[in-house]
Design a protein around this motif. Sequence first.
Motif, PDB file in Angstrom:
ATOM      1  N   PRO A 159      -2.844 -14.736  -1.229  1.00 49.69           N
ATOM      2  CA  PRO A 159      -1.989 -14.017  -0.280  1.00 49.69           C
ATOM      3  C   PRO A 159      -1.745 -12.562  -0.665  1.00 49.69           C
ATOM      4  N   GLU A 160      -1.953 -12.217  -1.942  1.00 51.29           N
ATOM      5  CA  GLU A 160      -1.721 -10.836  -2.377  1.00 51.29           C
ATOM      6  C   GLU A 160      -2.754  -9.866  -1.814  1.00 51.29           C
ATOM      7  N   ILE A 161      -3.880 -10.366  -1.323  1.00 52.94           N
ATOM      8  CA  ILE A 161      -4.925  -9.488  -0.805  1.00 52.94           C
ATOM      9  C   ILE A 161      -4.613  -9.007   0.611  1.00 52.94           C
ATOM     10  N   VAL A 162      -3.774  -9.753   1.330  1.00 51.75           N
ATOM     11  CA  VAL A 162      -3.476  -9.409   2.721  1.00 51.75           C
ATOM     12  C   VAL A 162      -2.890  -7.997   2.848  1.00 51.75           C
ATOM     13  N   PRO A 163      -1.822  -7.649   2.119  1.00 52.99           N
ATOM     14  CA  PRO A 163      -1.283  -6.298   2.315  1.00 52.99           C
ATOM     15  C   PRO A 163      -2.223  -5.178   1.868  1.00 52.99           C
ATOM     16  N   VAL A 164      -2.993  -5.389   0.810  1.00 52.04           N
ATOM     17  CA  VAL A 164      -3.851  -4.292   0.337  1.00 52.04           C
ATOM     18  C   VAL A 164      -5.094  -4.137   1.200  1.00 52.04           C
ATOM     19  N   ASP A 165      -5.650  -5.243   1.709  1.00 49.58           N
ATOM     20  CA  ASP A 165      -6.826  -5.128   2.564  1.00 49.58           C
ATOM     21  C   ASP A 165      -6.471  -4.601   3.956  1.00 49.58           C
ATOM     22  N   MET A 166      -5.204  -4.593   4.284  1.00 52.00           N
ATOM     23  CA  MET A 166      -4.743  -3.950   5.520  1.00 52.00           C
ATOM     24  C   MET A 166      -4.240  -2.538   5.216  1.00 52.00           C
ATOM     25  N   GLY A 167      -3.506  -2.379   4.134  1.00 50.60           N
ATOM     26  CA  GLY A 167      -2.870  -1.100   3.816  1.00 50.60           C
ATOM     27  C   GLY A 167      -3.854  -0.009   3.443  1.00 50.60           C
ATOM     28  N   TYR A 168      -4.898  -0.353   2.673  1.00 47.87           N
ATOM     29  CA  TYR A 168      -5.836   0.689   2.247  1.00 47.87           C
ATOM     30  C   TYR A 168      -6.573   1.333   3.427  1.00 47.87           C
ATOM     31  N   PRO A 169      -7.134   0.553   4.366  1.00 48.25           N
ATOM     32  CA  PRO A 169      -7.759   1.233   5.513  1.00 48.25           C
ATOM     33  C   PRO A 169      -6.773   2.096   6.302  1.00 48.25           C
ATOM     34  N   LEU A 170      -5.530   1.647   6.416  1.00 49.14           N
ATOM     35  CA  LEU A 170      -4.554   2.436   7.171  1.00 49.14           C
ATOM     36  C   LEU A 170      -4.259   3.763   6.481  1.00 49.14           C
ATOM     37  N   ILE A 171      -4.089   3.746   5.159  1.00 49.91           N
ATOM     38  CA  ILE A 171      -3.835   4.999   4.447  1.00 49.91           C
ATOM     39  C   ILE A 171      -5.083   5.879   4.490  1.00 49.91           C
ATOM     40  N   THR A 172      -6.252   5.247   4.532  1.00 48.17           N
ATOM     41  CA  THR A 172      -7.503   5.996   4.667  1.00 48.17           C
ATOM     42  C   THR A 172      -7.530   6.747   5.995  1.00 48.17           C
TER      43      THR A 172
ATOM     44  N   TYR B 194      -5.245  -1.715  -4.043  1.00 40.94           N
ATOM     45  CA  TYR B 194      -6.484  -2.136  -3.385  1.00 40.94           C
ATOM     46  C   TYR B 194      -7.597  -2.319  -4.413  1.00 40.94           C
ATOM     47  N   ALA B 195      -7.698  -1.379  -5.346  1.00 46.49           N
ATOM     48  CA  ALA B 195      -8.726  -1.471  -6.388  1.00 46.49           C
ATOM     49  C   ALA B 195      -8.553  -2.748  -7.212  1.00 46.49           C
ATOM     50  N   GLN B 196      -7.307  -3.190  -7.372  1.00 47.37           N
ATOM     51  CA  GLN B 196      -7.025  -4.390  -8.163  1.00 47.37           C
ATOM     52  C   GLN B 196      -6.862  -5.643  -7.301  1.00 47.37           C
ATOM     53  N   ARG B 197      -7.273  -5.547  -6.040  1.00 44.08           N
ATOM     54  CA  ARG B 197      -7.219  -6.677  -5.104  1.00 44.08           C
ATOM     55  C   ARG B 197      -5.817  -7.259  -4.955  1.00 44.08           C
ATOM     56  N   GLY B 198      -4.819  -6.392  -5.030  1.00 43.14           N
ATOM     57  CA  GLY B 198      -3.452  -6.822  -4.806  1.00 43.14           C
ATOM     58  C   GLY B 198      -2.784  -7.503  -5.986  1.00 43.14           C
ATOM     59  N   ALA B 199      -3.416  -7.491  -7.142  1.00 43.61           N
ATOM     60  CA  ALA B 199      -2.834  -8.139  -8.326  1.00 43.61           C
ATOM     61  C   ALA B 199      -1.488  -7.499  -8.664  1.00 43.61           C
ATOM     62  N   PRO B 200      -0.532  -8.298  -9.129  1.00 48.91           N
ATOM     63  CA  PRO B 200       0.789  -7.749  -9.476  1.00 48.91           C
ATOM     64  C   PRO B 200       0.727  -6.645 -10.535  1.00 48.91           C
ATOM     65  N   GLN B 201      -0.284  -6.655 -11.391  1.00 51.51           N
ATOM     66  CA  GLN B 201      -0.423  -5.630 -12.427  1.00 51.51           C
ATOM     67  C   GLN B 201      -0.587  -4.239 -11.841  1.00 51.51           C
ATOM     68  N   ALA B 202      -0.970  -4.145 -10.576  1.00 55.48           N
ATOM     69  CA  ALA B 202      -1.162  -2.839  -9.937  1.00 55.48           C
ATOM     70  C   ALA B 202       0.133  -2.035  -9.896  1.00 55.48           C
ATOM     71  N   GLN B 203       1.250  -2.720 -10.026  1.00 51.41           N
ATOM     72  CA  GLN B 203       2.538  -2.028  -9.994  1.00 51.41           C
ATOM     73  C   GLN B 203       2.896  -1.409 -11.339  1.00 51.41           C
ATOM     74  N   ILE B 204       2.129  -1.762 -12.386  1.00 47.19           N
ATOM     75  CA  ILE B 204       2.442  -1.204 -13.707  1.00 47.19           C
ATOM     76  C   ILE B 204       1.238  -0.598 -14.427  1.00 47.19           C
ATOM     77  N   HIS B 205       0.032  -0.966 -13.993  1.00 42.55           N
ATOM     78  CA  HIS B 205      -1.181  -0.469 -14.661  1.00 42.55           C
ATOM     79  C   HIS B 205      -2.106   0.217 -13.664  1.00 42.55           C
ATOM     80  N   ILE B 206      -2.798   1.211 -14.139  1.00 48.00           N
ATOM     81  CA  ILE B 206      -3.831   1.857 -13.344  1.00 48.00           C
ATOM     82  C   ILE B 206      -5.089   1.002 -13.436  1.00 48.00           C
ATOM     83  N   ALA B 207      -5.722   0.777 -12.303  1.00 49.57           N
ATOM     84  CA  ALA B 207      -6.940  -0.024 -12.274  1.00 49.57           C
ATOM     85  C   ALA B 207      -8.007   0.603 -13.162  1.00 49.57           C
TER      86      ALA B 207
END
Length: 189
Positions: free
Chosen positions: A125-138, A29-42
């Motif tokens: 399209p990468e923002i869709v899962p994170v902008d939905m997933g972050y509020p849900l985990i919150t 979410y912090a990285q707006r769904g960028a693929p780098q989020a899977q390997i780097h900390i924002a």
Amino acid sequence: MAKQKPSLMHRTLTSTPVLGAVFAIANAYAQRGAPQAQIHIASLSQWWSRIFKKAFCVLVFVLMLDFITDESIATSTWIPADTILGAFPSILGFGIGVYALMFIMPSDFLTFLREKKSEGSPIGPEIVPVDMGYPLITYVLVMLIASICKVFPDTIWLKIASYWALFYGLAMTIELVSFLFLTSKMIQK
């Protein structure tokens, strides 16, 4: 080109039971769904702009409420944890339902987002899962905080935490509804 491996810190954080999933979602979410989020900390600035700034503003709001009301949070008879545990399971259920519906969105919409991204739009399209997933985990974390507050009802910092959790959860609900509204407007176009 060789596939990059996650850093040791990233691997450690994401492999931690339960909290690893929360971190992975928040980091993406912090990285707006960028693929780098899977390997780097924002970066700290990404965490600040997407997560910490809102959390801090809600904390300031709660402290202002405590300052301007006649009854202090410490002596208040209202228990935000009860409100959270009464309302947030339904909000979470609604959010999960909407999230599931997003998976069956027309492929034309995702193609539209990809095209806009290639034209320079910050939203893809990468923002869709994170902008939905972050509020849900919150919502899950808010209910966890409320549950802990019910176990230790007289602890002042937990009372403040329950006030914060309620209002942060509501802020995330506003963000989720805003995302859904803007997405529906894009679909209509």
